[in-house]
Design a protein around this motif. Structure first.
Motif, PDB file in Angstrom:
ATOM      1  N   ASP A 181       0.798  -1.221   0.000  1.00  0.00           N
ATOM      2  CA  ASP A 181       0.000   0.000   0.000  1.00  0.00           C
ATOM      3  C   ASP A 181       0.832   1.274   0.000  1.00  0.00           C
ATOM      4  O   ASP A 181       0.291   2.377  -0.042  1.00  0.00           O
ATOM      5  CB  ASP A 181      -0.950   0.028   1.196  1.00  0.00           C
ATOM      6  CG  ASP A 181      -0.219  -0.097   2.535  1.00  0.00           C
ATOM      7  OD1 ASP A 181       1.013   0.137   2.590  1.00  0.00           O
ATOM      8  OD2 ASP A 181      -0.878  -0.432   3.527  1.00  0.00           O
ATOM      9  N   THR A 182       2.167   1.120   0.043  1.00  0.00           N
ATOM     10  CA  THR A 182       3.049   2.275   0.207  1.00  0.00           C
ATOM     11  C   THR A 182       4.302   2.077  -0.632  1.00  0.00           C
ATOM     12  O   THR A 182       4.776   0.938  -0.787  1.00  0.00           O
ATOM     13  CB  THR A 182       3.436   2.453   1.694  1.00  0.00           C
ATOM     14  OG1 THR A 182       2.237   2.593   2.471  1.00  0.00           O
ATOM     15  CG2 THR A 182       4.333   3.656   1.914  1.00  0.00           C
ATOM     16  N   VAL A 183       4.841   3.179  -1.133  1.00  0.00           N
ATOM     17  CA  VAL A 183       6.125   3.132  -1.835  1.00  0.00           C
ATOM     18  C   VAL A 183       7.082   4.092  -1.137  1.00  0.00           C
ATOM     19  O   VAL A 183       6.769   5.260  -0.919  1.00  0.00           O
ATOM     20  CB  VAL A 183       5.973   3.507  -3.324  1.00  0.00           C
ATOM     21  CG1 VAL A 183       7.341   3.650  -3.990  1.00  0.00           C
ATOM     22  CG2 VAL A 183       5.125   2.463  -4.056  1.00  0.00           C
ATOM     23  N   ILE A 184       8.256   3.563  -0.776  1.00  0.00           N
ATOM     24  CA  ILE A 184       9.321   4.379  -0.193  1.00  0.00           C
ATOM     25  C   ILE A 184      10.310   4.697  -1.308  1.00  0.00           C
ATOM     26  O   ILE A 184      10.841   3.793  -1.945  1.00  0.00           O
ATOM     27  CB  ILE A 184      10.044   3.641   0.953  1.00  0.00           C
ATOM     28  CG1 ILE A 184       9.031   3.008   1.931  1.00  0.00           C
ATOM     29  CG2 ILE A 184      10.991   4.581   1.669  1.00  0.00           C
ATOM     30  CD1 ILE A 184       8.175   3.984   2.656  1.00  0.00           C
ATOM     31  N   MET A 185      10.563   5.983  -1.546  1.00  0.00           N
ATOM     32  CA  MET A 185      11.428   6.333  -2.673  1.00  0.00           C
ATOM     33  C   MET A 185      12.877   5.969  -2.378  1.00  0.00           C
ATOM     34  O   MET A 185      13.316   5.877  -1.216  1.00  0.00           O
ATOM     35  CB  MET A 185      11.303   7.809  -3.021  1.00  0.00           C
ATOM     36  CG  MET A 185      11.706   8.781  -1.948  1.00  0.00           C
ATOM     37  SD  MET A 185      11.433  10.469  -2.533  1.00  0.00           S
ATOM     38  CE  MET A 185      11.950  11.400  -1.072  1.00  0.00           C
ATOM     39  N   GLN A 186      13.605   5.770  -3.443  1.00  0.00           N
ATOM     40  CA  GLN A 186      14.970   5.258  -3.367  1.00  0.00           C
ATOM     41  C   GLN A 186      15.847   6.090  -2.439  1.00  0.00           C
ATOM     42  O   GLN A 186      16.709   5.568  -1.720  1.00  0.00           O
ATOM     43  CB  GLN A 186      15.574   5.230  -4.785  1.00  0.00           C
ATOM     44  CG  GLN A 186      16.809   4.375  -4.941  1.00  0.00           C
ATOM     45  CD  GLN A 186      16.496   2.891  -4.805  1.00  0.00           C
ATOM     46  OE1 GLN A 186      15.477   2.426  -5.307  1.00  0.00           O
ATOM     47  NE2 GLN A 186      17.348   2.172  -4.094  1.00  0.00           N
TER      48      GLN A 186
END
Length: 418
Positions: A115-120
């Motif tokens: 449900d979530t994306v953590i950026m690089q």
């Protein structure tokens, strides 16, 4: 009940009366046709577009990084086990287990359960499998995710009938997977200039001649309003020639426009020629520039006709004020209105009570964020350079004799290429 232009006689009409009467010349929009997507620029939709799918069709990553199920509460893992990498255009069908994450690129669908994306930039790599989320207190559940249908949901209205298609609308149609659309046929607008003194550009100019600026101005104005030009050239001051040209135009066009030849001069034959093969309506309007203006219908089909004044600025002003709304009706854009702004006069602007004045102006934003406007200088109806300098028309109502510096006035921005 609205009177037609044939019921009004030859009395001086207000701009509003003239506009309302002219609208009666056009019964409704032209027929529709299907046109391929790559040829739709500038066309007008004949019917509403409903989205056949969710856009985007899948919930996907808005950033490069990792996808995971961020805990809503309770302890969070100190590190996450990365179980692979997913690129845009592919899917990861296996749900993520607690503590797992998946490397993901922008546009790739989120795996089940994520449900979530953590950026690089927020990640620290421990080894080939494990990553650490730096500053986890800054992470918000659901961040960097584009939800399925968040642009347009399946079955939702996408574009209304009557929409003119520009770059954004074409991109939207493409995003829906539509390869064509039903649009109103372009109005075929016949134009010609009249007068023995009128000379085609590129030809030697006789001592008493003038070059034909109006026809080329009208060609561009018709194209800007979405029409297809039928250019019939320059016609001499000869009644028989005008009758033949009007008759030919009535068999080809949806609208016929001339410039010049509609006043009361001895050599102004357009009105007489129009009466011979059609109906002649009013020809005097309380407007400056552009008071002499003829209207009517031609031939058995009753093709609308407008005879614009001969002076080049008057041609442009009367086209924008009277012809553009007619073309909008032919295209099914009944709600169309010219863009209108309010600006403060930078200096005194004079008019004459009893007529609507359209001054050529330059509007700008001053240092205090206010919209101000100034005239371009000399306002003669033959000074075409005043239109070149202008980025708007300043409208002074018929009951207004002067606008003092600092007073509010109505301005109509002009379409200008950057």
């Amino acid at each position: 009940m609205t009177l037609s232009c044939f019921d009004l006689g030859e009395r001086m009409l207000s701009v509003e009366e003239a506009g309302a009467a002219l609208a009666e010349l056009v019964a409704g929009p032209l027929p529709a046709e299907s046109v391929a997507l790559d040829a739709l620029h500038g066309r007008v939709l004949a019917e509403a577009i409903t989205s056949p799918l969710d856009v985007p069709q899948s919930t996907n990553a808005a950033m490069d990084g990792i996808a995971l199920a961020w805990p809503a509460s309770g302890p969070r893992p100190e590190s996450w086990r990365r179980v692979g990498r997913l690129f845009a255009g592919r899917r990861h069908a296996t749900p993520l287990a607690p503590g797992e994450c998946l490397g993901i690129t922008t546009g790739a669908p989120l795996p089940p359960g994520a449900d979530t994306v953590i950026m690089q930039e927020q990640l620290a790599v421990l080894d080939d499998e494990r990553v650490v989320v730096e500053h986890p207190e800054r992470v918000r559940r659901g961040q960097n995710v584009r939800r399925a249908g968040e642009d347009i949901a399946r079955g939702a209205p996408a574009l209304a009938a009557g929409t003119r298609l520009s770059a954004a609308e074409l991109g939207l149609l493409a995003s829906l997977g539509l390869a064509e659309a039903r649009v109103i046929r372009r109005p075929r607008v016949a134009i010609f200039s009249t007068g023995d003194e009128v000379t085609a550009p590129g030809e030697p100019l006789p001592p008493a001649g003038i070059y034909d600026a109006n026809r080329f101005t009208l060609r561009a104005l018709v194209a800007e309003q979405g029409g297809e030009v039928l250019d019939l050239g320059i016609l001499p001051d000869d009644r028989a020639a005008l009758v033949a040209a009007l008759d030919s135009a009535a068999n080809q066009a949806d609208l016929v426009i001339t410039s010049g030849g509609v006043s009361v001069g001895e050599a102004d034959f357009t009105r007489a020629a129009l009466a011979e093969i059609g109906e002649l309506g009013f020809w005097r309007i309380a407007i400056r520039p552009g008071r002499p203006l003829a209207c009517g219908r031609l031939g058995e089909r009753g093709v609308p006709f407008l005879g614009l004044p001969g002076n080049p600025v008057a041609v442009m002003v009367t086209f924008l004020r009277f012809v553009a709304p007619l073309m909008a009706r032919l295209l099914g854009r009944d709600a169309w209105q010219p863009a209108t702004l309010t600006a403060l006069a930078e200096h005194e602007l004079k008019s004459r009570v009893g007529r609507v004045d359209y001054l050529r102006g330059i509007y700008r934003c001053d240092g205090r964020g206010r919209l101000t406007v100034a005239s371009t200088g000399a306002q003669g109806s033959g000074i075409l350079s005043s239109m070149v300098k202008a980025n708007c028309l300043i409208e002074l109502a018929a009951d207004r004799e002067v606008a003092a510096p600092g007073e509010a006035v109505t301005v109509h921005p002009l379409h200008r290429l950057p």
